[in-house]
Design a protein around this motif. Sequence first.
Motif, PDB file in Angstrom:
ATOM      1  N   LYS A   1       9.148 -13.278  12.742  1.00 24.48           N
ATOM      2  CA  LYS A   1       8.656 -13.487  14.105  1.00 24.48           C
ATOM      3  C   LYS A   1       7.133 -13.419  14.185  1.00 24.48           C
ATOM      4  O   LYS A   1       6.497 -14.262  14.796  1.00 24.48           O
ATOM      5  N   SER A   2       6.538 -12.404  13.583  1.00 20.01           N
ATOM      6  CA  SER A   2       5.082 -12.251  13.654  1.00 20.01           C
ATOM      7  C   SER A   2       4.357 -12.935  12.499  1.00 20.01           C
ATOM      8  O   SER A   2       3.134 -12.959  12.473  1.00 20.01           O
ATOM      9  N   LYS A   3       5.092 -13.493  11.538  1.00 15.39           N
ATOM     10  CA  LYS A   3       4.531 -14.161  10.350  1.00 15.39           C
ATOM     11  C   LYS A   3       3.526 -13.258   9.636  1.00 15.39           C
ATOM     12  O   LYS A   3       2.387 -13.637   9.377  1.00 15.39           O
ATOM     13  N   THR A   4       3.976 -12.039   9.357  1.00 16.43           N
ATOM     14  CA  THR A   4       3.140 -11.093   8.641  1.00 16.43           C
ATOM     15  C   THR A   4       3.891 -10.569   7.424  1.00 16.43           C
ATOM     16  O   THR A   4       5.114 -10.535   7.397  1.00 16.43           O
ATOM     17  N   LEU A   5       3.128 -10.162   6.442  1.00 20.23           N
ATOM     18  CA  LEU A   5       3.673  -9.573   5.232  1.00 20.23           C
ATOM     19  C   LEU A   5       3.227  -8.117   5.201  1.00 20.23           C
ATOM     20  O   LEU A   5       2.034  -7.828   5.257  1.00 20.23           O
ATOM     21  N   GLN A   6       4.192  -7.212   5.148  1.00 22.64           N
ATOM     22  CA  GLN A   6       3.876  -5.788   5.155  1.00 22.64           C
ATOM     23  C   GLN A   6       4.094  -5.230   3.752  1.00 22.64           C
ATOM     24  O   GLN A   6       5.080  -5.513   3.095  1.00 22.64           O
TER      25      GLN A   6
ATOM     26  N   VAL B   1      -1.626   4.742  -1.011  1.00 23.00           N
ATOM     27  CA  VAL B   1      -3.070   4.658  -0.814  1.00 23.00           C
ATOM     28  C   VAL B   1      -3.740   4.719  -2.187  1.00 23.00           C
ATOM     29  O   VAL B   1      -3.383   5.524  -3.039  1.00 23.00           O
ATOM     30  N   GLY B   2      -4.702   3.835  -2.402  1.00 28.03           N
ATOM     31  CA  GLY B   2      -5.393   3.765  -3.687  1.00 28.03           C
ATOM     32  C   GLY B   2      -4.876   2.668  -4.593  1.00 28.03           C
ATOM     33  O   GLY B   2      -5.475   2.366  -5.616  1.00 28.03           O
ATOM     34  N   ALA B   3      -3.762   2.055  -4.221  1.00 23.68           N
ATOM     35  CA  ALA B   3      -3.219   0.954  -5.025  1.00 23.68           C
ATOM     36  C   ALA B   3      -4.068  -0.293  -4.808  1.00 23.68           C
ATOM     37  O   ALA B   3      -4.575  -0.545  -3.720  1.00 23.68           O
ATOM     38  N   SER B   4      -4.230  -1.070  -5.855  1.00 26.96           N
ATOM     39  CA  SER B   4      -4.974  -2.320  -5.748  1.00 26.96           C
ATOM     40  C   SER B   4      -4.314  -3.371  -6.626  1.00 26.96           C
ATOM     41  O   SER B   4      -3.675  -3.046  -7.625  1.00 26.96           O
TER      42      SER B   4
ATOM     43  N   ALA C   1      -3.372   0.090   6.831  1.00 26.53           N
ATOM     44  CA  ALA C   1      -3.886  -1.242   6.491  1.00 26.53           C
ATOM     45  C   ALA C   1      -2.972  -1.964   5.510  1.00 26.53           C
ATOM     46  O   ALA C   1      -3.421  -2.528   4.543  1.00 26.53           O
ATOM     47  N   ASN C   2      -1.687  -1.957   5.775  1.00 30.29           N
ATOM     48  CA  ASN C   2      -0.728  -2.559   4.856  1.00 30.29           C
ATOM     49  C   ASN C   2      -0.106  -3.837   5.395  1.00 30.29           C
ATOM     50  O   ASN C   2       0.978  -4.205   4.989  1.00 30.29           O
ATOM     51  N   VAL C   3      -0.774  -4.544   6.308  1.00 28.03           N
ATOM     52  CA  VAL C   3      -0.204  -5.743   6.910  1.00 28.03           C
ATOM     53  C   VAL C   3      -1.153  -6.914   6.669  1.00 28.03           C
ATOM     54  O   VAL C   3      -2.357  -6.808   6.867  1.00 28.03           O
ATOM     55  N   LEU C   4      -0.580  -8.041   6.218  1.00 32.74           N
ATOM     56  CA  LEU C   4      -1.362  -9.250   5.978  1.00 32.74           C
ATOM     57  C   LEU C   4      -0.805 -10.368   6.852  1.00 32.74           C
ATOM     58  O   LEU C   4       0.369 -10.744   6.718  1.00 32.74           O
ATOM     59  N   PRO C   5      -1.612 -10.943   7.772  1.00 29.38           N
ATOM     60  CA  PRO C   5      -1.121 -12.054   8.597  1.00 29.38           C
ATOM     61  C   PRO C   5      -1.045 -13.340   7.782  1.00 29.38           C
ATOM     62  O   PRO C   5      -1.929 -13.636   6.987  1.00 29.38           O
ATOM     63  N   LEU C   6       0.023 -14.120   8.005  1.00 20.30           N
ATOM     64  CA  LEU C   6       0.225 -15.375   7.274  1.00 20.30           C
ATOM     65  C   LEU C   6       0.369 -16.573   8.214  1.00 20.30           C
ATOM     66  O   LEU C   6       0.966 -17.574   7.849  1.00 20.30           O
ATOM     67  N   GLU C   7      -0.192 -16.487   9.432  1.00 20.51           N
ATOM     68  CA  GLU C   7      -0.049 -17.574  10.395  1.00 20.51           C
ATOM     69  C   GLU C   7      -0.720 -18.855   9.939  1.00 20.51           C
ATOM     70  O   GLU C   7      -0.311 -19.949  10.316  1.00 20.51           O
ATOM     71  N   ASP C   8      -1.776 -18.762   9.138  1.00 17.43           N
ATOM     72  CA  ASP C   8      -2.533 -19.949   8.755  1.00 17.43           C
ATOM     73  C   ASP C   8      -1.909 -20.728   7.596  1.00 17.43           C
ATOM     74  O   ASP C   8      -2.415 -21.779   7.224  1.00 17.43           O
ATOM     75  N   LEU C   9      -0.781 -20.260   7.050  1.00 16.55           N
ATOM     76  CA  LEU C   9      -0.119 -20.986   5.973  1.00 16.55           C
ATOM     77  C   LEU C   9       0.676 -22.159   6.526  1.00 16.55           C
ATOM     78  O   LEU C   9       1.193 -22.103   7.634  1.00 16.55           O
ATOM     79  N   GLN C  10       0.764 -23.217   5.742  1.00 23.19           N
ATOM     80  CA  GLN C  10       1.550 -24.384   6.120  1.00 23.19           C
ATOM     81  C   GLN C  10       3.025 -23.993   6.212  1.00 23.19           C
ATOM     82  O   GLN C  10       3.502 -23.210   5.401  1.00 23.19           O
ATOM     83  N   PRO C  11       3.756 -24.524   7.163  1.00 27.32           N
ATOM     84  CA  PRO C  11       5.187 -24.227   7.241  1.00 27.32           C
ATOM     85  C   PRO C  11       5.919 -24.757   6.011  1.00 27.32           C
ATOM     86  O   PRO C  11       5.562 -25.790   5.470  1.00 27.32           O
ATOM     87  N   GLY C  12       6.920 -24.012   5.583  1.00 22.87           N
ATOM     88  CA  GLY C  12       7.711 -24.441   4.438  1.00 22.87           C
ATOM     89  C   GLY C  12       8.081 -23.280   3.543  1.00 22.87           C
ATOM     90  O   GLY C  12       7.977 -22.109   3.906  1.00 22.87           O
ATOM     91  N   TYR C  13       8.489 -23.610   2.329  1.00 23.35           N
ATOM     92  CA  TYR C  13       8.961 -22.640   1.341  1.00 23.35           C
ATOM     93  C   TYR C  13       7.778 -22.121   0.518  1.00 23.35           C
ATOM     94  O   TYR C  13       6.979 -22.891  -0.002  1.00 23.35           O
TER      95      TYR C  13
END
Length: 141
Positions: free
Chosen positions: A68-73, A78-81, A107-119
């Motif tokens: 729904k929110s097109k985010t990756l959690q 903490v400290g992982a990179s 700070a563990n959420v990355l928005p993915l709205e700008d990605l092209q729709p698809g697989y």
Amino acid sequence: MNWGNGIFLLLVVFIGLMATLVTICVKQDDIHLVTENYYAEEIKYQEHIDRVTNTKATEGKVMEFNVKSKTLQFKLPVGASGELHLFRPSDARLDRKIKVEIKDAAANVLPLEDLQPGYWKVKMTWEADGIAFFEEKKIDI
């Protein structure tokens, strides 16, 4: 029209069709490989196997995609990179690599709205406390 003319005509049409198909295939330049250096990647595959084994030992899913929110959690300490590879199998030009660094637990959420729709295939490689991990997730945006 007799048998000889019919066979000759069929062979001419067949040779013309084959020549056309070969010409089209030779001129095609829109072929995308998974990676340009696949031989070098194959040599490093044992490291990948070790990362997957380490991830399975943690018994937890690290990435969770919210449709729904097109985010990756991420559920990382903490400290992982590490690095997040957003891989589009149908078009290599859309692939992205993003550096991920967890500095605080919120700070563990990355928005993915700008990605092209698809697989998409999302591949996450990270390191925490000197141990390397890997997880792959398939998402549909």
